[in-house]
Write a protein that holds these residues in place. Structure first.
Motif, mmCIF file in Angstrom:
data_model
loop_
_atom_site.group_PDB
_atom_site.id
_atom_site.type_symbol
_atom_site.label_atom_id
_atom_site.label_comp_id
_atom_site.label_asym_id
_atom_site.label_seq_id
_atom_site.Cartn_x
_atom_site.Cartn_y
_atom_site.Cartn_z
ATOM 1 N N MET A 1 -43.928 -5.101 -30.030
ATOM 2 C CA MET A 1 -44.358 -5.995 -31.094
ATOM 3 C C MET A 1 -44.539 -5.200 -32.378
ATOM 4 S SD MET A 1 -46.972 -8.824 -29.506
ATOM 5 C CE MET A 1 -48.139 -7.638 -28.908
ATOM 6 N N TYR A 2 -44.494 -5.940 -33.475
ATOM 7 C CA TYR A 2 -44.590 -5.345 -34.804
ATOM 8 C C TYR A 2 -45.543 -6.200 -35.623
ATOM 9 C CZ TYR A 2 -42.616 -2.301 -38.416
ATOM 10 O OH TYR A 2 -42.425 -1.340 -39.374
ATOM 11 N N ALA A 3 -46.408 -5.575 -36.406
ATOM 12 C CA ALA A 3 -47.404 -6.322 -37.181
ATOM 13 C C ALA A 3 -47.350 -5.940 -38.647
ATOM 14 C CB ALA A 3 -48.802 -6.060 -36.637
ATOM 15 N N VAL A 4 -47.693 -6.915 -39.493
ATOM 16 C CA VAL A 4 -47.797 -6.689 -40.931
ATOM 17 C C VAL A 4 -49.167 -7.197 -41.371
ATOM 18 C CG1 VAL A 4 -46.865 -7.187 -43.212
ATOM 19 C CG2 VAL A 4 -45.322 -7.031 -41.254
ATOM 20 N N VAL B 1 -47.755 -11.169 -36.685
ATOM 21 C CA VAL B 1 -47.278 -10.425 -35.528
ATOM 22 C C VAL B 1 -45.930 -11.009 -35.109
ATOM 23 C CG1 VAL B 1 -47.787 -9.675 -33.170
ATOM 24 C CG2 VAL B 1 -49.666 -10.015 -34.804
ATOM 25 N N PHE B 2 -44.980 -10.109 -34.874
ATOM 26 C CA PHE B 2 -43.628 -10.503 -34.483
ATOM 27 C C PHE B 2 -43.160 -9.670 -33.309
ATOM 28 C CE2 PHE B 2 -44.142 -12.003 -38.717
ATOM 29 C CZ PHE B 2 -43.447 -13.200 -38.730
ATOM 30 N N GLU B 3 -42.136 -10.161 -32.634
ATOM 31 C CA GLU B 3 -41.585 -9.434 -31.498
ATOM 32 C C GLU B 3 -40.882 -8.156 -31.935
ATOM 33 O OE1 GLU B 3 -39.090 -12.193 -29.436
ATOM 34 O OE2 GLU B 3 -40.784 -13.429 -28.782
ATOM 35 N N ASP B 4 -40.362 -8.141 -33.187
ATOM 36 C CA ASP B 4 -39.610 -6.976 -33.635
ATOM 37 C C ASP B 4 -39.775 -6.749 -35.138
ATOM 38 O OD1 ASP B 4 -37.974 -8.900 -34.879
ATOM 39 O OD2 ASP B 4 -36.564 -8.904 -33.213
ATOM 40 N N GLN B 5 -39.280 -5.620 -35.596
ATOM 41 C CA GLN B 5 -39.406 -5.240 -36.994
ATOM 42 C C GLN B 5 -38.639 -6.190 -37.910
ATOM 43 O OE1 GLN B 5 -38.456 -1.151 -37.743
ATOM 44 N NE2 GLN B 5 -38.726 -1.335 -39.944
ATOM 45 N N ALA B 6 -37.509 -6.702 -37.473
ATOM 46 C CA ALA B 6 -36.708 -7.604 -38.318
ATOM 47 C C ALA B 6 -37.500 -8.856 -38.688
ATOM 48 C CB ALA B 6 -35.405 -7.977 -37.607
#
Length: 94
Positions: A1-4, A53-58
């Motif tokens: 996962m990827y978060a901003v 929060v997303f599954e990936d960086q894209a």
């Protein structure tokens, strides 16, 4: 996962900003592939913080683009300062 995480300071009307984010931005964000979760937090004293929060960086990078466009078009008077943006791979979750 990827978060901003985006931190906005100098928010002029937190209640109105929250309403616009909830009604306008959250539906746009849910359309981004890999969307997992989004939170908009009123931290007090004119500070608001969003966490995406997303599954990936894209997906996370697409959220940054959409957030910039939405703020410019819908929240410029309420969020007068550019956000501090922090992004990265989620190292632990609970």
């Amino acid at each position: 996962m990827y978060a901003v995480i985006r931190r906005y300071e100098g928010v002029t009307d937190p209640a109105q900003a929250g309403s616009r984010v909830d009604e306008g931005f959250v539906p746009l964000l849910r359309q981004v592939p890999g969307f997992v979760a989004y939170y908009w937090v009123d931290a007090g004293d004119g500070v608001m913080v969003s966490t995406s929060v997303f599954e990936d960086q894209a997906g996370a990078e697409e959220s940054v683009r959409r957030a910039a466009d939405f703020v410019r078009d819908n929240l410029a008077s309420l969020l007068p300062n550019p956000p501090q943006v922090t992004a990265g791979q989620v190292a632990a979750a609970g």
